[in-house]
Enzyme design. Sequence first.
Site, PDB file in Angstrom:
ATOM      1  N   GLU A 179       1.015  -1.250   0.487  1.00 58.55           N
ATOM      2  CA  GLU A 179       0.231   0.182   0.035  1.00 58.55           C
ATOM      3  C   GLU A 179       0.966   1.489   0.393  1.00 58.55           C
ATOM      4  O   GLU A 179       1.204   1.559   1.002  1.00 58.55           O
ATOM      5  CB  GLU A 179      -1.212   0.212   1.541  1.00 58.55           C
ATOM      6  N   LYS A 221      -2.191  -2.181  -3.030  1.00 53.36           N
ATOM      7  CA  LYS A 221      -3.893  -1.334  -2.579  1.00 53.36           C
ATOM      8  C   LYS A 221      -3.013   0.059  -2.789  1.00 53.36           C
ATOM      9  O   LYS A 221      -2.237   0.617  -2.651  1.00 53.36           O
ATOM     10  CB  LYS A 221      -3.554  -1.241  -1.078  1.00 53.36           C
TER      11      LYS A 221
HETATM   12  P1  13P Z   1      -9.604   4.002   4.507  1.00 54.55           P
HETATM   13  O1  13P Z   1     -10.273   3.401   3.413  1.00 54.55           O
HETATM   14  O2  13P Z   1     -10.061   4.448   5.586  1.00 54.55           O
HETATM   15  O3  13P Z   1      -8.261   5.380   4.303  1.00 54.55           O
HETATM   16  O4  13P Z   1      -7.790   2.903   5.318  1.00 54.55           O
HETATM   17  C1  13P Z   1      -7.635   1.971   4.959  1.00 54.55           C
HETATM   18  C2  13P Z   1      -6.409   1.707   5.015  1.00 54.55           C
HETATM   19  O5  13P Z   1      -6.329   0.444   5.330  1.00 54.55           O
HETATM   20  C3  13P Z   1      -5.576   2.342   5.447  1.00 54.55           C
HETATM   21  O6  13P Z   1      -4.278   1.982   5.162  1.00 54.55           O
END
Ligand code: 13P
Length: 336
Positions: A179, A221
């Site tokens: 991510e 992600k």
């Molecule tokens: P949000 O969808 O609230 O941004 O959180 C997702 C997430 O896991 C961030 O690391």
Amino acid sequence: MTDRYEQLVEIAQALVAPGKGILAIDESGGTIKKRFDSVGVESTEANRLDYRSMMLSTEGLGTHISGAILFDETIRQQLPDGTSLVSLMEQAGILPGIKVDKGAKAMAGFEDEKVTEGLDGLRERLAEYAELGAKFAKWRAVITIGDEIPSRACIDANAHALARYAALCQEAGIVPIVEPEVLMDGDHDLDTSFDVTEATLKALFVQLYEQNVMLEGLVLKASMVISGSEAQDRAGVEEVAEATVDCLLNAVPAATAGVVFLSGGQDDVEATCHLDAMNKMGDMPWPLSFSYGRALQAECLKTWAADPKANREKAQQILLHRARMNGLAALGEWSE
Ligand code: 13P
């Protein structure tokens, strides 16, 4: 093909199965306190267990949710009757995942930028999480847009750490979710978000390649390409969807098992609407789905907090509804 390869591919594909996405409930101690403070609930271990187990026991949630990302505390928790949250999830057909990074910390020498920590001892922690039932993991890097930032150094340091984490996950038989979040904060325009996201993703996939990470057993992600939250004339739904897909097509190899989005501060319906618009654009090289935290939980949390006992089922129905709407959006079949 080794058994481990096949196992990773199978888990990665299950996470992005048609019409399903991920529920992110892996807020760290500090973040969950902030969320609880906003609704007037004290952040105690018992309250966190009550809230998160309420969500995970929602009847039918597994129809739209393939996996849920947990925090270290949660993967070890049990209900009063001794049922672990992990077995609750297994019964519901929801794969257990675990956040393994130790947070985005100030990057030395680079004011206002961050680098995510957590690689030391990660091999041992992953082995323990695998024992506890984790099938996938998450590591979040944070890229900030601002005056003269992000720097190349910040993008590269985070990409390198993400790839080292991903390689260790695959060694442990755990699917890595990588991510690299480009923050929405600021007044930047859509083009700036596009350029920074593209540079970040390209740097990430170079590192994944160099560190022998297998893309068929990995899920990206991503943040959407979107105007800054303080920008004048923010781009509309179609523009966001087209820019995001264009950026991903430029930077994400087709072998990647799937792409899921974070919500990053978008409101619930906006996050659903953007995902749906992308999937309505037609066939993509990878499934495009969701891994939302706030956009799945916001209303559910408010309702639960107002009266945790009396509103339990109501809060579950609200969560189930949002999960169903996002499941439809993952198929490009959502309508308001
Ligand atoms: P949000 O969808 O609230 O941004 O959180 C997702 C997430 O896991 C961030 O690391």
